[in-house]
Design a protein around this motif. Structure first.
Motif, PDB file in Angstrom:
ATOM      1  N   HIS A  29       0.830  -1.032   0.047  1.00  0.00           N
ATOM      2  CA  HIS A  29      -0.149   0.305  -0.053  1.00  0.00           C
ATOM      3  C   HIS A  29       0.945   1.299   0.002  1.00  0.00           C
ATOM      4  CE1 HIS A  29      -3.732  -2.015   1.569  1.00  0.00           C
ATOM      5  NE2 HIS A  29      -3.344  -2.734   0.491  1.00  0.00           N
ATOM      6  N   GLN A 116       2.977   1.381   3.066  1.00  0.00           N
ATOM      7  CA  GLN A 116       2.444   0.552   4.236  1.00  0.00           C
ATOM      8  C   GLN A 116       2.048  -0.819   3.707  1.00  0.00           C
ATOM      9  OE1 GLN A 116       0.371   3.433   2.925  1.00  0.00           O
ATOM     10  NE2 GLN A 116       1.844   4.822   3.623  1.00  0.00           N
ATOM     11  N   THR A 118       0.985  -4.360   3.926  1.00  0.00           N
ATOM     12  CA  THR A 118      -0.372  -4.978   4.652  1.00  0.00           C
ATOM     13  C   THR A 118      -0.047  -6.586   5.002  1.00  0.00           C
ATOM     14  OG1 THR A 118      -2.483  -5.624   3.901  1.00  0.00           O
ATOM     15  CG2 THR A 118      -0.864  -5.282   2.229  1.00  0.00           C
ATOM     16  N   ASP A 220      -9.112  -2.109  -0.886  1.00  0.00           N
ATOM     17  CA  ASP A 220      -8.156  -1.686   0.107  1.00  0.00           C
ATOM     18  C   ASP A 220      -7.232  -0.283  -0.314  1.00  0.00           C
ATOM     19  OD1 ASP A 220      -7.894  -4.572   1.583  1.00  0.00           O
ATOM     20  OD2 ASP A 220      -7.905  -4.587  -0.430  1.00  0.00           O
TER      21      ASP A 220
END
Ligand SMILES: [Mg+2]
Length: 250
Positions: A29, A116, A118, A220
């Motif tokens: 992400h 980021q 996940t 997401d």
């Protein structure tokens, strides 16, 4: 016999053998626009000894756009990128390769802080590998292998049994050009119906459907710039992909 073969194809559902995963925004992400801007800044800093930062930034933008849009099957994305990056300079590819390599081995690693990871990425990829799916890291091939391997590490998916990683050294088109998916299917020896593309971009990833590839849009870290006319076959969280496959596979 011919009739029988056609009849069997109609009756038996095609089985998905391979799952193509997008990387950025799907397994890893990030805010893509922010990441690209930090990347361009860091790379231009690394080139400051040999090229003025503004020249690097402009050359990089031009090279990325050229690699994304070039339709020449005779040139790899790397060849297009380097050619455009060097336009108007006296440098040869050999002059710049060590600078690029040093950048990706050092400063590039600091860009991890703009991503980021996940936890579901590794879980999902490992689960599908365990189920026997052939795995492809189908990232948009505008980066060298060294940079893609680094981002795969950040995502925690570097140790999975990837059969193919789409790098700019090897591929000739970029998403959303269906030529990218055609080249990938050819390298895998698959028809479109035997693959599922998993990605977060409604245009770049869903264009796989032109080749008959089923698509799973991950929500997401969704990117919908309003530039897509494609509808996904499935949409959901990345973590829900294995159960979706269980339901659709015979
Ligand atoms: Mg993406």
């Amino acid at each position: 016999m011919f009739y029988l073969a056609i009849k069997v194809r109609q009756v038996l559902p095609i089985v998905i053998e391979a799952v193509f995963f997008d990387l950025d925004g799907t397994l890893l992400h990030m805010n893509m626009d922010e990441f690209l801007s930090k990347y361009i800044k860091a790379l231009s800093d690394s080139f400051r000894e040999i090229m003025p930062p503004d020249l690097v930034k402009n050359s990089l933008r031009r090279a990325i756009i050229a690699a994304l849009t070039d339709n020449n099957p005779g040139k790899t994305n790397q060849e297009v990128f380097i050619e455009q990056f060097l336009l108007g300079t006296n440098y040869s590819p050999q002059d710049l390769l060590p600078v690029f390599n040093s950048f990706y081995n050092n400063e590039y690693k600091d860009l991890r802080s703009f991503t980021q990871p996940t936890p579901s990425a590794k879980e999902v990829v490992d689960k599908l590998a365990g189920c026997g799916y052939r795995l492809v890291l189908a990232t948009n091939p505008i980066f060298p292998r060294i940079a893609i391997l680094e981002r795969m590490k950040w995502a925690g998916v570097d140790s999975a049994p990837w059969e193919i990683i789409t790098t700019y050294e090897e591929y000739h088109f970029c998403k959303p050009n269906p030529g990218f998916f055609a080249e990938l299917l050819s390298n895998m020896g698959l028809s479109g119906a035997q693959a599922l593309m998993v990605g977060n971009n409604t245009n770049e990833d869903l264009s796989a459907s032109v080749l008959g590839i089923k698509t799973y849009l991950t929500i997401d870290n969704l990117i919908d710039r309003g530039d897509s006319s494609y509808e996904p076959d499935f949409r959901g969280k990345l973590a829900d992909l294995p159960s979706c496959l269980e339901q659709i596979q015979p």
